[in-house]
Scaffold this motif. Structure first.
Motif, PDB file in Angstrom:
ATOM      1  N   TYR A 125     -32.311 -74.502 103.625  1.00 62.05           N
ATOM      2  CA  TYR A 125     -31.532 -74.765 102.740  1.00 62.05           C
ATOM      3  C   TYR A 125     -30.927 -73.803 102.042  1.00 62.05           C
ATOM      4  N   MET A 126     -32.233 -72.393 101.918  1.00 67.87           N
ATOM      5  CA  MET A 126     -31.567 -71.138 101.344  1.00 67.87           C
ATOM      6  C   MET A 126     -30.360 -70.037 102.095  1.00 67.87           C
ATOM      7  N   ALA A 127     -30.857 -70.283 102.938  1.00 65.17           N
ATOM      8  CA  ALA A 127     -29.023 -69.472 104.212  1.00 65.17           C
ATOM      9  C   ALA A 127     -28.116 -70.126 103.499  1.00 65.17           C
ATOM     10  N   GLY A 128     -28.089 -71.641 103.771  1.00 61.28           N
ATOM     11  CA  GLY A 128     -26.830 -72.486 103.705  1.00 61.28           C
ATOM     12  C   GLY A 128     -26.273 -71.689 102.170  1.00 61.28           C
ATOM     13  N   ARG A 129     -27.228 -71.701 101.345  1.00 61.97           N
ATOM     14  CA  ARG A 129     -26.895 -71.911 100.005  1.00 61.97           C
ATOM     15  C   ARG A 129     -25.951 -70.349 100.087  1.00 61.97           C
ATOM     16  N   TYR A 130     -26.673 -69.733 100.537  1.00 63.93           N
ATOM     17  CA  TYR A 130     -26.501 -68.058 100.158  1.00 63.93           C
ATOM     18  C   TYR A 130     -25.128 -68.265 101.085  1.00 63.93           C
ATOM     19  N   ALA A 131     -24.026 -68.887 101.959  1.00 63.32           N
ATOM     20  CA  ALA A 131     -23.096 -69.197 102.570  1.00 63.32           C
ATOM     21  C   ALA A 131     -22.242 -69.448 101.928  1.00 63.32           C
ATOM     22  N   GLU A 132     -22.422 -70.641 101.079  1.00 67.64           N
ATOM     23  CA  GLU A 132     -21.797 -71.261  99.970  1.00 67.64           C
ATOM     24  C   GLU A 132     -21.777 -70.730  98.497  1.00 67.64           C
ATOM     25  N   MET A 133     -22.690 -69.526  98.186  1.00 61.36           N
ATOM     26  CA  MET A 133     -22.693 -69.092  97.612  1.00 61.36           C
ATOM     27  C   MET A 133     -21.330 -67.486  97.328  1.00 61.36           C
ATOM     28  N   MET A 134     -21.336 -67.247  98.433  1.00 62.05           N
ATOM     29  CA  MET A 134     -20.807 -66.168  99.128  1.00 62.05           C
ATOM     30  C   MET A 134     -18.975 -66.966  98.710  1.00 62.05           C
ATOM     31  N   ASP A 135     -18.819 -67.989  99.415  1.00 66.35           N
ATOM     32  CA  ASP A 135     -17.481 -68.356  99.010  1.00 66.35           C
ATOM     33  C   ASP A 135     -16.927 -69.013  97.804  1.00 66.35           C
ATOM     34  N   SER A 136     -18.093 -68.306  96.805  1.00 68.52           N
ATOM     35  CA  SER A 136     -17.402 -68.370  95.272  1.00 68.52           C
ATOM     36  C   SER A 136     -17.830 -67.521  94.470  1.00 68.52           C
ATOM     37  N   VAL A 137     -18.071 -66.617  94.929  1.00 71.57           N
ATOM     38  CA  VAL A 137     -18.109 -65.104  94.745  1.00 71.57           C
ATOM     39  C   VAL A 137     -17.193 -64.585  93.009  1.00 71.57           C
ATOM     40  N   ASP A 138     -15.778 -65.216  93.650  1.00 72.14           N
ATOM     41  CA  ASP A 138     -14.754 -64.668  92.856  1.00 72.14           C
ATOM     42  C   ASP A 138     -15.165 -65.107  91.761  1.00 72.14           C
ATOM     43  N   THR A 139     -15.396 -66.652  92.078  1.00 72.09           N
ATOM     44  CA  THR A 139     -15.972 -67.328  90.141  1.00 72.09           C
ATOM     45  C   THR A 139     -16.980 -66.817  89.860  1.00 72.09           C
ATOM     46  N   HIS A 140     -18.169 -66.969  90.561  1.00 68.11           N
ATOM     47  CA  HIS A 140     -19.483 -66.591  90.013  1.00 68.11           C
ATOM     48  C   HIS A 140     -19.800 -65.295  90.600  1.00 68.11           C
ATOM     49  N   PRO A 141     -19.806 -64.616  90.257  1.00 68.74           N
ATOM     50  CA  PRO A 141     -19.824 -62.842  90.396  1.00 68.74           C
ATOM     51  C   PRO A 141     -21.359 -62.344  90.346  1.00 68.74           C
ATOM     52  N   TYR A 142     -22.074 -63.235  90.225  1.00 70.84           N
ATOM     53  CA  TYR A 142     -23.588 -62.656  89.281  1.00 70.84           C
ATOM     54  C   TYR A 142     -24.552 -63.824  90.020  1.00 70.84           C
ATOM     55  N   TRP A 143     -26.023 -63.436  90.280  1.00 70.44           N
ATOM     56  CA  TRP A 143     -26.397 -64.043  90.836  1.00 70.44           C
ATOM     57  C   TRP A 143     -27.421 -64.118  90.040  1.00 70.44           C
ATOM     58  N   GLN A 144     -28.561 -65.118  89.392  1.00 68.38           N
ATOM     59  CA  GLN A 144     -30.160 -65.108  88.925  1.00 68.38           C
ATOM     60  C   GLN A 144     -30.976 -65.612  89.998  1.00 68.38           C
ATOM     61  N   TYR A 145     -32.079 -65.101  90.195  1.00 68.62           N
ATOM     62  CA  TYR A 145     -33.387 -65.147  90.459  1.00 68.62           C
ATOM     63  C   TYR A 145     -34.093 -66.161  89.605  1.00 68.62           C
TER      64      TYR A 145
END
Length: 301
Positions: A125-145
Protein backbone atom coordinates in the motif's frame (compact mmCIF):
# COMPACT_ATOMS: atom_id res chain seq x y z
CA UNK A 1 -5.00 -4.29 10.78
CA UNK A 2 -7.02 -5.32 7.73
CA UNK A 3 -6.79 -4.16 4.10
CA UNK A 4 -9.83 -2.01 4.87
CA UNK A 5 -7.96 -0.39 7.78
CA UNK A 6 -4.93 0.26 5.61
CA UNK A 7 -7.09 1.67 2.82
CA UNK A 8 -8.82 3.97 5.29
CA UNK A 9 -5.54 5.16 6.79
CA UNK A 10 -3.70 5.70 3.52
CA UNK A 11 -6.67 6.83 1.41
CA UNK A 12 -5.66 4.43 -1.35
CA UNK A 13 -7.57 2.17 -3.66
CA UNK A 14 -6.15 -1.37 -3.67
CA UNK A 15 -5.27 -1.58 -7.39
CA UNK A 16 -1.86 0.06 -7.03
CA UNK A 17 -1.02 -2.10 -4.04
CA UNK A 18 -1.96 -5.28 -5.89
CA UNK A 19 0.14 -4.20 -8.87
CA UNK A 20 3.13 -3.74 -6.57
CA UNK A 21 2.79 -7.32 -5.32
CA UNK A 22 2.23 -8.77 -8.78
CA UNK A 23 5.34 -7.16 -10.26
CA UNK A 24 7.52 -9.06 -7.82
CA UNK A 25 9.26 -12.31 -8.57
CA UNK A 26 9.56 -15.02 -5.94
CA UNK A 27 12.94 -15.71 -4.33
CA UNK A 28 13.79 -18.23 -1.67
CA UNK A 29 16.11 -17.60 1.26
CA UNK A 30 17.18 -19.26 4.46
CA UNK A 31 17.98 -16.19 6.55
CA UNK A 32 16.19 -12.85 6.36
CA UNK A 33 19.59 -11.16 6.04
CA UNK A 34 19.99 -12.74 2.59
CA UNK A 35 17.41 -10.33 1.12
CA UNK A 36 17.80 -6.64 1.94
CA UNK A 37 16.61 -3.22 0.79
CA UNK A 38 15.85 -3.03 -2.96
CA UNK A 39 15.54 -6.81 -3.14
CA UNK A 40 12.37 -6.63 -1.07
CA UNK A 41 10.75 -4.37 -3.65
CA UNK A 42 11.53 -6.63 -6.59
CA UNK A 43 11.24 -10.07 -5.02
CA UNK A 44 8.90 -11.73 -2.56
CA UNK A 45 10.70 -13.86 -0.03
CA UNK A 46 10.15 -15.46 3.36
CA UNK A 47 13.09 -16.68 5.45
CA UNK A 48 13.45 -20.44 6.01
CA UNK A 49 11.71 -21.29 2.73
CA UNK A 50 14.85 -22.32 0.83
CA UNK A 51 14.63 -26.00 -0.12
CA UNK A 52 10.92 -26.11 0.75
CA UNK A 53 8.05 -25.85 -1.72
CA UNK A 54 6.13 -23.14 0.11
CA UNK A 55 7.37 -19.73 -1.11
CA UNK A 56 4.93 -19.66 -4.03
CA UNK A 57 2.05 -20.74 -1.79
CA UNK A 58 2.72 -17.86 0.60
CA UNK A 59 3.17 -15.39 -2.26
CA UNK A 60 -0.10 -16.41 -3.93
CA UNK A 61 -1.90 -16.15 -0.59
CA UNK A 62 -0.58 -12.60 -0.01
CA UNK A 63 -1.59 -11.46 -3.52
CA UNK A 64 -5.03 -13.04 -3.08
CA UNK A 65 -5.44 -11.31 0.28
CA UNK A 66 -4.72 -7.95 -1.33
CA UNK A 67 -7.00 -8.62 -4.31
CA UNK A 68 -9.96 -9.89 -2.31
CA UNK A 69 -9.59 -7.79 0.82
CA UNK A 70 -9.00 -10.71 3.15
CA UNK A 71 -8.63 -9.98 6.84
CA UNK A 72 -5.65 -11.31 8.75
CA UNK A 73 -7.84 -14.06 10.21
CA UNK A 74 -9.04 -15.13 6.75
CA UNK A 75 -5.48 -15.09 5.44
CA UNK A 76 -4.28 -17.30 8.29
CA UNK A 77 -7.23 -19.67 8.01
CA UNK A 78 -6.64 -20.17 4.28
CA UNK A 79 -2.87 -20.54 4.35
CA UNK A 80 -2.26 -22.45 7.59
CA UNK A 81 -3.52 -25.89 6.41
CA UNK A 82 -1.54 -25.56 3.16
CA UNK A 83 1.70 -24.91 5.05
CA UNK A 84 0.96 -27.62 7.61
CA UNK A 85 0.36 -30.18 4.86
CA UNK A 86 3.81 -29.42 3.45
CA UNK A 87 5.54 -29.56 6.82
CA UNK A 88 6.30 -25.84 7.01
CA UNK A 89 4.89 -25.34 10.47
CA UNK A 90 6.01 -25.17 14.07
CA UNK A 91 9.46 -25.55 15.56
CA UNK A 92 11.28 -28.44 13.95
CA UNK A 93 14.52 -29.80 12.57
CA UNK A 94 15.21 -28.61 9.03
CA UNK A 95 18.18 -28.86 6.68
CA UNK A 96 19.91 -25.64 5.72
CA UNK A 97 20.30 -26.02 1.91
CA UNK A 98 23.39 -23.81 1.92
CA UNK A 99 25.31 -26.07 4.30
CA UNK A 100 23.48 -29.39 4.34
CA UNK A 101 23.39 -29.28 8.13
CA UNK A 102 20.28 -29.79 10.25
CA UNK A 103 19.22 -27.07 12.65
CA UNK A 104 16.25 -26.32 14.86
CA UNK A 105 14.17 -23.56 13.30
CA UNK A 106 10.82 -21.87 13.70
CA UNK A 107 8.80 -22.28 10.52
CA UNK A 108 5.16 -21.27 10.21
CA UNK A 109 3.12 -19.98 13.15
CA UNK A 110 0.18 -17.61 13.67
CA UNK A 111 2.61 -14.90 14.80
CA UNK A 112 4.80 -15.36 11.74
CA UNK A 113 1.85 -15.30 9.34
CA UNK A 114 0.72 -12.06 10.99
CA UNK A 115 4.13 -10.50 10.37
CA UNK A 116 4.12 -11.71 6.74
CA UNK A 117 0.61 -10.34 6.20
CA UNK A 118 1.10 -6.95 7.85
CA UNK A 119 4.58 -6.27 6.43
CA UNK A 120 3.60 -7.13 2.86
CA UNK A 121 0.30 -5.26 2.97
CA UNK A 122 1.98 -2.18 4.42
CA UNK A 123 4.79 -2.30 1.85
CA UNK A 124 2.34 -2.79 -1.01
CA UNK A 125 0.00 0.00 0.00
CA UNK A 126 2.83 2.43 0.71
CA UNK A 127 4.48 1.67 -2.65
CA UNK A 128 1.17 2.30 -4.39
CA UNK A 129 0.65 5.42 -2.31
CA UNK A 130 4.07 6.70 -3.38
CA UNK A 131 3.16 6.28 -7.05
CA UNK A 132 -0.06 8.24 -6.52
CA UNK A 133 1.71 10.99 -4.58
CA UNK A 134 4.29 11.38 -7.34
CA UNK A 135 1.42 12.09 -9.73
CA UNK A 136 0.31 15.02 -7.58
CA UNK A 137 3.68 16.65 -6.82
CA UNK A 138 2.71 19.73 -8.86
CA UNK A 139 -0.26 20.44 -6.58
CA UNK A 140 1.13 18.88 -3.38
CA UNK A 141 4.89 19.56 -3.42
CA UNK A 142 5.48 18.83 0.29
CA UNK A 143 5.20 15.57 2.23
CA UNK A 144 4.71 15.04 5.94
CA UNK A 145 5.76 11.96 7.90
CA UNK A 146 2.95 10.61 10.09
CA UNK A 147 3.43 8.05 12.87
CA UNK A 148 0.67 6.41 14.92
CA UNK A 149 2.18 7.53 18.26
CA UNK A 150 0.91 4.94 20.68
CA UNK A 151 2.63 2.55 23.09
CA UNK A 152 3.89 0.39 20.21
CA UNK A 153 5.48 3.20 18.19
CA UNK A 154 9.25 2.94 17.89
CA UNK A 155 11.22 5.92 19.19
CA UNK A 156 12.85 6.65 15.82
CA UNK A 157 9.48 6.66 14.06
CA UNK A 158 8.03 8.94 16.74
CA UNK A 159 10.89 11.39 16.18
CA UNK A 160 9.98 11.59 12.49
CA UNK A 161 6.32 12.31 13.22
CA UNK A 162 5.11 15.63 11.82
CA UNK A 163 8.32 16.46 9.96
CA UNK A 164 7.71 18.09 6.58
CA UNK A 165 10.12 18.05 3.65
CA UNK A 166 9.83 18.82 -0.06
CA UNK A 167 8.47 15.84 -1.97
CA UNK A 168 11.67 15.81 -4.03
CA UNK A 169 13.97 15.89 -0.98
CA UNK A 170 16.50 13.00 -0.93
CA UNK A 171 15.41 12.24 2.64
CA UNK A 172 12.47 10.28 1.18
CA UNK A 173 14.87 7.95 -0.64
CA UNK A 174 15.19 6.01 2.60
CA UNK A 175 12.89 7.60 5.20
CA UNK A 176 9.73 6.61 3.36
CA UNK A 177 7.84 3.93 5.34
CA UNK A 178 7.75 1.13 6.14
CA UNK A 179 10.96 1.55 8.12
CA UNK A 180 10.74 -1.80 9.88
CA UNK A 181 8.64 -4.95 10.21
CA UNK A 182 5.04 -4.07 11.12
CA UNK A 183 5.70 -0.35 10.70
CA UNK A 184 2.38 1.53 10.66
CA UNK A 185 3.68 4.94 9.57
CA UNK A 186 2.59 6.78 6.44
CA UNK A 187 3.37 9.95 4.49
CA UNK A 188 0.80 12.66 3.83
CA UNK A 189 1.02 15.01 0.81
CA UNK A 190 0.59 18.71 1.51
CA UNK A 191 -0.31 21.58 -0.78
CA UNK A 192 2.07 24.47 -1.19
CA UNK A 193 -0.10 26.62 1.08
CA UNK A 194 -0.17 23.96 3.80
CA UNK A 195 3.44 22.83 3.57
CA UNK A 196 5.71 25.67 2.52
CA UNK A 197 5.83 27.40 5.91
CA UNK A 198 6.33 24.08 7.74
CA UNK A 199 8.95 22.55 5.46
CA UNK A 200 12.31 21.81 7.04
CA UNK A 201 15.63 22.37 5.27
CA UNK A 202 16.97 19.33 3.47
CA UNK A 203 18.79 17.35 6.17
CA UNK A 204 22.33 16.06 6.00
CA UNK A 205 22.00 12.33 5.39
CA UNK A 206 24.32 9.90 7.10
CA UNK A 207 24.97 6.28 6.15
CA UNK A 208 26.08 3.72 8.70
CA UNK A 209 27.17 0.19 7.93
CA UNK A 210 25.90 -2.20 10.59
CA UNK A 211 26.81 -5.77 11.39
CA UNK A 212 23.74 -7.98 11.01
CA UNK A 213 25.48 -11.08 12.35
CA UNK A 214 27.66 -13.64 10.70
CA UNK A 215 26.30 -16.73 9.02
CA UNK A 216 26.69 -19.22 11.85
CA UNK A 217 27.44 -22.05 9.43
CA UNK A 218 29.71 -20.44 6.84
CA UNK A 219 31.23 -17.79 9.13
CA UNK A 220 30.64 -15.18 6.41
CA UNK A 221 30.15 -11.69 7.81
CA UNK A 222 27.01 -9.89 6.75
CA UNK A 223 26.45 -6.16 6.79
CA UNK A 224 23.65 -3.78 5.93
CA UNK A 225 23.48 -0.05 5.34
CA UNK A 226 21.21 2.35 7.19
CA UNK A 227 20.84 5.85 5.77
CA UNK A 228 19.10 8.46 7.87
CA UNK A 229 19.42 11.80 9.61
CA UNK A 230 20.15 13.25 13.02
CA UNK A 231 17.19 14.48 15.06
CA UNK A 232 18.17 16.13 18.34
CA UNK A 233 21.54 14.41 18.03
CA UNK A 234 20.06 10.91 17.66
CA UNK A 235 20.62 8.91 14.47
CA UNK A 236 17.24 8.05 12.97
CA UNK A 237 17.13 5.60 10.07
CA UNK A 238 15.25 2.57 8.75
CA UNK A 239 16.10 -0.77 10.30
CA UNK A 240 18.44 -3.10 8.44
CA UNK A 241 16.69 -4.46 5.38
CA UNK A 242 14.39 -1.46 4.90
CA UNK A 243 16.92 1.05 3.60
CA UNK A 244 15.08 1.64 0.32
CA UNK A 245 11.97 3.46 -0.77
CA UNK A 246 9.98 0.55 -2.17
CA UNK A 247 7.74 2.86 -4.17
CA UNK A 248 10.77 4.32 -5.92
CA UNK A 249 12.11 0.87 -6.62
CA UNK A 250 8.76 -0.26 -8.03
CA UNK A 251 8.57 2.72 -10.38
CA UNK A 252 12.20 2.23 -11.46
CA UNK A 253 11.47 -1.41 -12.23
CA UNK A 254 8.40 -0.50 -14.27
CA UNK A 255 10.28 2.22 -16.13
CA UNK A 256 13.09 -0.22 -16.86
CA UNK A 257 10.61 -2.70 -18.35
CA UNK A 258 9.21 0.05 -20.58
CA UNK A 259 12.72 0.95 -21.77
CA UNK A 260 13.46 -2.71 -22.54
CA UNK A 261 10.34 -2.83 -24.73
CA UNK A 262 11.40 0.38 -26.47
CA UNK A 263 14.77 -1.21 -27.26
CA UNK A 264 12.96 -4.04 -29.05
CA UNK A 265 10.93 -1.97 -31.53
CA UNK A 266 11.80 0.15 -34.55
CA UNK A 267 13.51 3.45 -33.55
CA UNK A 268 10.70 5.52 -35.10
CA UNK A 269 8.09 3.71 -33.01
CA UNK A 270 10.28 3.93 -29.91
CA UNK A 271 10.73 7.66 -30.45
CA UNK A 272 6.98 8.27 -30.50
CA UNK A 273 6.36 6.14 -27.42
CA UNK A 274 9.24 7.63 -25.47
CA UNK A 275 8.16 11.19 -26.27
CA UNK A 276 4.77 10.42 -24.72
CA UNK A 277 6.28 8.66 -21.69
CA UNK A 278 8.78 11.45 -21.04
CA UNK A 279 5.83 13.79 -20.65
CA UNK A 280 5.08 11.93 -17.43
CA UNK A 281 7.21 13.35 -14.62
CA UNK A 282 6.86 10.15 -12.60
CA UNK A 283 8.25 8.05 -15.46
CA UNK A 284 11.09 10.47 -16.11
CA UNK A 285 12.11 10.58 -12.45
CA UNK A 286 12.15 6.78 -12.27
CA UNK A 287 14.68 6.33 -15.07
CA UNK A 288 18.23 5.31 -14.28
CA UNK A 289 21.01 7.57 -15.55
CA UNK A 290 21.88 5.06 -18.28
CA UNK A 291 18.27 4.69 -19.44
CA UNK A 292 17.75 8.46 -19.42
CA UNK A 293 20.85 8.95 -21.57
CA UNK A 294 19.58 6.35 -24.06
CA UNK A 295 16.14 7.94 -24.20
CA UNK A 296 17.60 11.37 -24.85
CA UNK A 297 19.74 9.92 -27.65
CA UNK A 298 16.69 8.27 -29.27
CA UNK A 299 14.62 11.43 -29.02
CA UNK A 300 17.36 13.44 -30.74
CA UNK A 301 17.19 10.98 -33.63
Amino acid sequence: MTPEDIKAIFGLEPEAAVEYLKQKGVAVSWDWQDMLDDAHATAFTVAKTAGMDVANDIYRAVVNAAETGQTLEQFQKTLTPVLQSKGWWGRTQATNPDTGEAQTVQLGSPHRLKTIYLTNMQSAYMAGRYAEMMDSVDTHPYWQYVAINDSRTRDSHRRMHGRVYAATDPVWNTMYPPLDFRCRCRVRPLSRAAGESRALPSPTLETQTVDISSNEYTGEARYAQRTGLRIDGKFVAPSAGFNANQGQTMLSRMASVAIQKAHAVHPDIARIALKIMMGNAKFKAALSAADLAWVQKVLKG
